[in-house]
Design a protein around this motif. Structure first.
Motif, PDB file in Angstrom:
ATOM      1  N   ASP A   1      -5.826  63.191  30.758  1.00 22.13           N
ATOM      2  CA  ASP A   1      -7.051  63.903  30.398  1.00 22.13           C
ATOM      3  C   ASP A   1      -8.212  62.964  30.055  1.00 22.13           C
ATOM      4  O   ASP A   1      -9.262  63.023  30.689  1.00 22.13           O
ATOM      5  CB  ASP A   1      -6.800  64.922  29.272  1.00 22.13           C
ATOM      6  CG  ASP A   1      -6.070  64.333  28.072  1.00 22.13           C
ATOM      7  OD1 ASP A   1      -5.608  63.181  28.156  1.00 22.13           O
ATOM      8  OD2 ASP A   1      -5.959  65.027  27.043  1.00 22.13           O
TER       9      ASP A   1
ATOM     10  N   PRO B   1       1.895  73.377  30.453  1.00 15.64           N
ATOM     11  CA  PRO B   1       1.905  74.839  30.406  1.00 15.64           C
ATOM     12  C   PRO B   1       3.256  75.415  30.837  1.00 15.64           C
ATOM     13  O   PRO B   1       4.207  74.656  31.073  1.00 15.64           O
ATOM     14  CB  PRO B   1       0.810  75.188  31.421  1.00 15.64           C
ATOM     15  CG  PRO B   1       0.799  74.035  32.386  1.00 15.64           C
ATOM     16  CD  PRO B   1       1.180  72.826  31.591  1.00 15.64           C
TER      17      PRO B   1
ATOM     18  N   LEU C   1      -8.756  69.442  26.650  1.00 14.77           N
ATOM     19  CA  LEU C   1      -7.836  70.519  27.048  1.00 14.77           C
ATOM     20  C   LEU C   1      -7.494  71.501  25.934  1.00 14.77           C
ATOM     21  O   LEU C   1      -6.727  72.431  26.158  1.00 14.77           O
ATOM     22  CB  LEU C   1      -6.539  69.905  27.616  1.00 14.77           C
ATOM     23  CG  LEU C   1      -6.722  69.078  28.885  1.00 14.77           C
ATOM     24  CD1 LEU C   1      -5.395  68.506  29.345  1.00 14.77           C
ATOM     25  CD2 LEU C   1      -7.342  69.931  29.999  1.00 14.77           C
ATOM     26  N   ASN C   2      -7.994  71.266  24.722  1.00 10.52           N
ATOM     27  CA  ASN C   2      -7.779  72.262  23.667  1.00 10.52           C
ATOM     28  C   ASN C   2      -8.989  72.248  22.752  1.00 10.52           C
ATOM     29  O   ASN C   2      -9.676  71.232  22.646  1.00 10.52           O
ATOM     30  CB  ASN C   2      -6.469  71.990  22.902  1.00 10.52           C
ATOM     31  CG  ASN C   2      -6.481  70.645  22.208  1.00 10.52           C
ATOM     32  OD1 ASN C   2      -7.123  70.482  21.184  1.00 10.52           O
ATOM     33  ND2 ASN C   2      -5.796  69.653  22.775  1.00 10.52           N
TER      34      ASN C   2
ATOM     35  N   TRP D   1       3.736  77.877  26.173  1.00  6.82           N
ATOM     36  CA  TRP D   1       2.734  78.384  25.226  1.00  6.82           C
ATOM     37  C   TRP D   1       3.218  78.192  23.796  1.00  6.82           C
ATOM     38  O   TRP D   1       4.337  77.741  23.563  1.00  6.82           O
ATOM     39  CB  TRP D   1       2.502  79.882  25.488  1.00  6.82           C
ATOM     40  CG  TRP D   1       3.786  80.642  25.654  1.00  6.82           C
ATOM     41  CD1 TRP D   1       4.437  80.907  26.834  1.00  6.82           C
ATOM     42  CD2 TRP D   1       4.628  81.178  24.621  1.00  6.82           C
ATOM     43  NE1 TRP D   1       5.615  81.575  26.589  1.00  6.82           N
ATOM     44  CE2 TRP D   1       5.760  81.761  25.238  1.00  6.82           C
ATOM     45  CE3 TRP D   1       4.547  81.233  23.226  1.00  6.82           C
ATOM     46  CZ2 TRP D   1       6.793  82.376  24.516  1.00  6.82           C
ATOM     47  CZ3 TRP D   1       5.571  81.844  22.503  1.00  6.82           C
ATOM     48  CH2 TRP D   1       6.670  82.408  23.169  1.00  6.82           C
TER      49      TRP D   1
ATOM     50  N   TRP E   1      -1.228  80.808  22.933  1.00  5.33           N
ATOM     51  CA  TRP E   1      -2.074  79.805  23.608  1.00  5.33           C
ATOM     52  C   TRP E   1      -1.272  79.140  24.709  1.00  5.33           C
ATOM     53  O   TRP E   1      -0.196  78.572  24.475  1.00  5.33           O
ATOM     54  CB  TRP E   1      -2.572  78.767  22.605  1.00  5.33           C
ATOM     55  CG  TRP E   1      -3.145  77.519  23.230  1.00  5.33           C
ATOM     56  CD1 TRP E   1      -2.590  76.279  23.242  1.00  5.33           C
ATOM     57  CD2 TRP E   1      -4.395  77.391  23.917  1.00  5.33           C
ATOM     58  NE1 TRP E   1      -3.403  75.384  23.883  1.00  5.33           N
ATOM     59  CE2 TRP E   1      -4.523  76.040  24.322  1.00  5.33           C
ATOM     60  CE3 TRP E   1      -5.432  78.283  24.244  1.00  5.33           C
ATOM     61  CZ2 TRP E   1      -5.628  75.555  25.018  1.00  5.33           C
ATOM     62  CZ3 TRP E   1      -6.529  77.799  24.944  1.00  5.33           C
ATOM     63  CH2 TRP E   1      -6.626  76.455  25.320  1.00  5.33           C
ATOM     64  N   GLU E   2      -1.792  79.268  25.908  1.00  7.79           N
ATOM     65  CA  GLU E   2      -1.166  78.640  27.075  1.00  7.79           C
ATOM     66  C   GLU E   2      -2.053  77.466  27.474  1.00  7.79           C
ATOM     67  O   GLU E   2      -3.178  77.676  27.949  1.00  7.79           O
ATOM     68  CB  GLU E   2      -1.081  79.662  28.220  1.00  7.79           C
ATOM     69  CG  GLU E   2      -0.706  79.101  29.582  1.00  7.79           C
ATOM     70  CD  GLU E   2       0.795  78.895  29.786  1.00  7.79           C
ATOM     71  OE1 GLU E   2       1.596  79.443  29.010  1.00  7.79           O
ATOM     72  OE2 GLU E   2       1.145  78.156  30.718  1.00  7.79           O
ATOM     73  N   PRO E   3      -1.598  76.223  27.241  1.00  8.08           N
ATOM     74  CA  PRO E   3      -2.477  75.099  27.586  1.00  8.08           C
ATOM     75  C   PRO E   3      -2.605  74.958  29.100  1.00  8.08           C
ATOM     76  O   PRO E   3      -1.709  75.328  29.855  1.00  8.08           O
ATOM     77  CB  PRO E   3      -1.760  73.892  26.986  1.00  8.08           C
ATOM     78  CG  PRO E   3      -0.339  74.300  26.872  1.00  8.08           C
ATOM     79  CD  PRO E   3      -0.303  75.786  26.724  1.00  8.08           C
ATOM     80  N   GLU E   4      -3.702  74.384  29.471  1.00  6.38           N
ATOM     81  CA  GLU E   4      -3.971  74.176  30.896  1.00  6.38           C
ATOM     82  C   GLU E   4      -3.179  72.967  31.418  1.00  6.38           C
ATOM     83  O   GLU E   4      -2.774  72.907  32.565  1.00  6.38           O
ATOM     84  CB  GLU E   4      -5.465  73.866  30.969  1.00  6.38           C
ATOM     85  CG  GLU E   4      -6.146  73.999  32.276  1.00  6.38           C
ATOM     86  CD  GLU E   4      -7.601  73.539  32.078  1.00  6.38           C
ATOM     87  OE1 GLU E   4      -8.003  72.598  32.751  1.00  6.38           O
ATOM     88  OE2 GLU E   4      -8.291  74.129  31.208  1.00  6.38           O
ATOM     89  N   GLY E   5      -2.990  71.999  30.536  1.00  2.00           N
ATOM     90  CA  GLY E   5      -2.288  70.782  30.936  1.00  2.00           C
ATOM     91  C   GLY E   5      -1.862  70.029  29.696  1.00  2.00           C
ATOM     92  O   GLY E   5      -2.157  70.433  28.576  1.00  2.00           O
TER      93      GLY E   5
END
Ligand code: MCN
Length: 796
Positions: A435, A484, A742-743, A493, A639-643
């Protein structure tokens, strides 16, 4: 101790900006006064105790089990063999993308490692259970033990699992990526070209040895099946109550709604407590069968045999470079000795080592192969870092060897190859997408903190006097914030729920349960800031599936990044609703509400403020109810992180080796880490300290050793050394802050970081110290005798 400008130490939990403050852990007064509740502290009326009879042979066929003497012993209620349990429990669950051998909780007809359970005793006291287990006679026809992982693939005579062609558990073949076995093979032409073009190459076989996780509290389970309610409650030493629930419920033919799993205080896990293990399934099944509470508590010797081990990867590493230090390509063949079975995550761990092979460098061509092999040893699984320390160790040793070969400063070689800030997000040749990172900035800081040039001059002067002083530097990046969901069989998540009660106190639940990480403190800081209230009125609940609706768990340094974000989002939803009530009370607009210092006011009109608790009280008796609003203040978020996020850091170690004894003195240790936005610098420092201790332990003190017949030689704390405070120097830590995009917190994980970079820093330093003997690599652990042998001119 690291302290950035603006960080102040406080134990007073005043409202305001609490995130970023060095607030003392609110859980510590309870834990250090012995007021915690661990599984073994939970006692139920009529509770029975369970003990396991374990194999003392590494490999063999069970020919006879005679439990008659055990059954006749006082207090014994039940004795079960593997054959009995086979009808009570299905094979254990394994999360692997490859076929895995069927494994029952208790061996049915064959044992495959010393310590594998072969029978179970249930008795009225734990001593009666243990004595009776010892009285069970087990006859085993010995088979040849497979101990050497490199030989394991070749020897067809000693096939560990019938139905498998050989002892290979997983083979990814030449691939550019460690994360996806389906990924297309690496570009062979590119790697071949890199090596053809190379002006210098490095080739080295390295061993990242087997370790025993050794948390302070060993494992334990108390299961209570209540026939009247047809429900099961399980207290267990786990890093994820929800994963345990999802494993134990189907194994017992029950629904998740019938099973409550509680992780009370847990005395460390370090990755080895994500699995439910055989002992968890068996204790629960026995409780269900007897309709009584049953407890099993692991003792320390059992833990060395039955709790999963970590690491144990051999790496053959080839590096191609130009004479100016530019790295052109890296090839790796990794052989992971995974022991006798796949445990829950076993298969996935060494793939993490493969994925890390680019580290912080822009290496244009990377090719790696991974072979995971079965041997007659305790299975391996996650251990702090879980794959990342192994991969980073191989790269950082190879780069150090390159620097030595080129007679370049090891910091300069690294700097030459860094991924540059403008290249982010950066996709490595191993398939990871980093990231953010400012690797050169952090290197500058650590070199300055350590006074690198002065240290080098002092080292040179000491060496000129014949003293064996060495300097080692290692850089790491790590994958954390696991998610994710596409990357994890249990979902990537995390869940958070926040309730503001009528009185204005706040209760939050999180699926990330702490087992030493201080979540109750950091998560309170986050929530306090969201509402502008003090921390005292905030309670964080975790580790109980009856209270915490959903969850994934604490591993992969994901709790803040994923779990903290879920809580922040849930708190944000409650706050938005609360603003509606406050606006009604203040005859203003919700978007103009400001939450600060325990008051809610209209923006720009502080004197309009009403106490936070008045607003919460109104929300539960809302007369009139604002249009389009329901009463109450309780919200949740998944919460579902993107990466994933990629923290990083660099460590410098200075050592001196005693010429007469080979004893290493760790003189100085300097580190700079970057985990993005920091919520609690004091806790982050503590996490780094713990991680460093384990990495230094791996380099200098710890090694699981088996003999040629598969007997564990390091089966107690008399034979297996773990680092103590006196083994460690004061750590000089600092940090840079490169937020993750990313968060919403901008945070990256920190729980494993220290473990990853410290072992290679120490080995690099010791190799440097022994360079007068012409040594270019020494395998861990660096036992004094090994160093002494090198100094005597013998091969290590
Ligand atoms: N934190 C912070 N700011 C950041 C990152 C983290 O303030 N930028 C805080 C967090 O809020 C949390 C702590 O630091 O209080 C660690 O957070 P995180 O990095 O999210 O890691 P986890 O909480 O998910 O912990 C898991 C990690 C792992 S994988 C292992 S193994 C490990 C570790 O944590 N095992 C531990 N640390 C341990 N510490 C103890 N005492 N015992 C273990 O078994």
């Amino acid at each position: 101790m690291a302290r950035e400008a603006g960080e102040s130490m406080t134990s007073a939990k005043t409202p305001g900006q609490l995130a970023g403050q060095r607030i003392r852990r609110r859980e510590d007064p309870r834990l250090i006064q012995g007021l915690g509740t661990y599984v073994d502290d939970v006692k139920l009326p009529g509770m029975l105790y369970l003990a396991f009879k374990r194999s003392d042979m590494a490999h063999g066929t069970i020919t006879r089990i005679d439990a008659s003497a055990a059954e006749a012993m006082p207090g014994v209620e039940l004795v079960l063999t593997g054959a009995d349990l086979k009808s009570m429990l299905p094979p254990m669950t394994v999360y692997a993308s490859v076929p895995t051998p069927e494994r029952y909780s208790v061996a049915v007809d064959r044992v495959r490692h010393v310590g594998e359970a072969v029978a179970v005793v249930v008795a009225q006291s734990r001593y009666q259970a243990r004595d009776a287990a010892n009285a069970i006679l087990v006859e085993i026809a010995e088979l040849p033990a497979v101990v050497d992982p490199e030989e394991a693939t070749k020897d067809r005579q000693a096939l560990i699992h019938e139905g498998f062609e050989n002892n290979v558990a997983l083979s990814t073949g030449p691939s550019g990526t460690g994360v996806d076995p389906e990924a297309p093979p690496a570009d062979d032409a590119a790697i071949d070209e890199a090596f053809a073009r190379a002006e210098v190459t490095i080739s080295q076989r390295m061993v990242n040895q087997r370790l025993a996780p050794t948390p302070l509290e060993a494992r334990g389970v108390l299961a209570h099946y209540e026939p009247g309610k047809q429900s099961l409650t399980v207290w267990v030493t786990t890093q994820s109550a929800h994963i345990v629930r999802s494993l134990v419920a189907p194994a017992l033919g029950m629904g998740e709604h019938q099973v409550r799993v509680i992780a009370p205080d847990v005395g460390g896990g370090f990755g080895c407590k994500t699995d439910i293990y055989a002992e968890g399934y068996v204790t629960a099944a026995v409780s269900k069968r007897l309709g009584k509470p049953v407890k099993w508590i692991e003792d320390r010797s059992e833990a060395f045999l039955a709790t999963t081990h970590g690491r144990d990867v051999i790496g053959y590493i080839d590096l191609a470079a130009k004479r100016d230090g530019t790295i052109l390509g890296l090839k790796a063949r990794l052989i992971a000795d995974i022991g006798a079975y796949q445990a829950l995550w076993t298969a996935e761990i060494p793939t993490g080592a493969q994925a890390m092979l680019s580290n912080v460098y822009d290496i244009p061509a990377v090719r790696s192969e991974l072979v995971e092999v079965f041997t007659n040893k305790t299975p391996t699984d996650a251990y702090r870092g879980a794959g990342r320390p192994e991969g980073i160790y191989f790269v950082e040793r190879a780069i150090d060897m390159l620097a030595r070969e080129l007679n370049m400063d090891p910091a300069a070689v690294r700097r030459k190859n860094f991924i540059r800030p403008e290249q982010f997000p950066f996709t490595t040749q191993t398939g990871l997408v980093y990231d953010t990172g400012e690797y050169a900035r952090l290197l500058d800081k650590v070199l300055e903190s350590a006074e690198w040039e002065r240290c080098k001059a002092e080292r040179d002067a000491a060496q000129a006097e014949g003293r064996l002083v060495g300097l080692g530097l290692a850089y790491y990046v790590e994958i954390c914030g696991l998610g994710p969901s596409s990357s994890m069989p249990v979902g990537g998540w995390e869940h958070g729920a926040v309730t503001v009660e009528r009185s204005g106190t706040i209760t939050a639940t999180t699926g990330s349960s702490s087992h030493g990480q201080g979540h109750e403190t950091t998560f309170s800081q986050l929530i306090a800031d969201e509402f502008g209230v003090p921390m005292e009125g905030i309670t964080i609940l975790h580790g109980d599936t009856a209270i915490v609706k959903q969850g994934v768990g604490t591993f992969g340094s994901r709790s803040l990044v994923v779990g903290g974000t879920a809580l922040k989002l849930a708190a944000g939803k409650v706050k938005a609703k609360m603003a509606t009530f406050a606006a009604q009370m203040l005859e203003a607009q919700p978007q103009d509400m400001v939450f600060r210092d325990g008051m809610v006011s209209v923006a720009g009109v502080p004197e309009s403020g009403i106490p936070f608790a008045d607003v919460s009280a109104y929300a539960y008796v809302p007369v009139p109810l604002p249009a389009g609003t329901e009463p109450g203040l309780s919200e949740e978020a998944f919460w579902e992180p993107e990466g994933m996020t990629y923290p990083y850091g660099c460590y410098i170690a200075q050592v001196e080796v005693d010429r007469e004894t080979g004893e290493i003195t760790l003189q100085n240790f300097v580190g700079v880490d970057d985990c993005g936005t920091v919520i609690n610098p004091l806790i982050v420092d503590g996490q780094i300290h713990g991680g460093l201790a384990q990495g230094i332990g791996q380099a200098m003190l710890e090694e699981v050793v088996y003999d040629g017949s598969g007997q564990l030689l390091t089966g107690s704390l008399m034979d297996y050394a773990i680092p103590r405070a006196t083994d460690l120097p004061p750590f000089q830590l600092d940090r840079t802050v490169t937020p993750s995009p990313l968060n919403p917190l901008g945070a990256k994980g920190i729980g494993e970081a220290g473990t990853i970079g410290s072992a290679p820093a120490i080995v690099n330093a010791v190799v440097d110290a022994l360079s007068p003997f012409g040594v270019s690599h020494i395998d861990m652990m660096l036992r004094p005798e090994k160093l002494w042998q090198i100094m005597q001119g013998e091969r290590s």
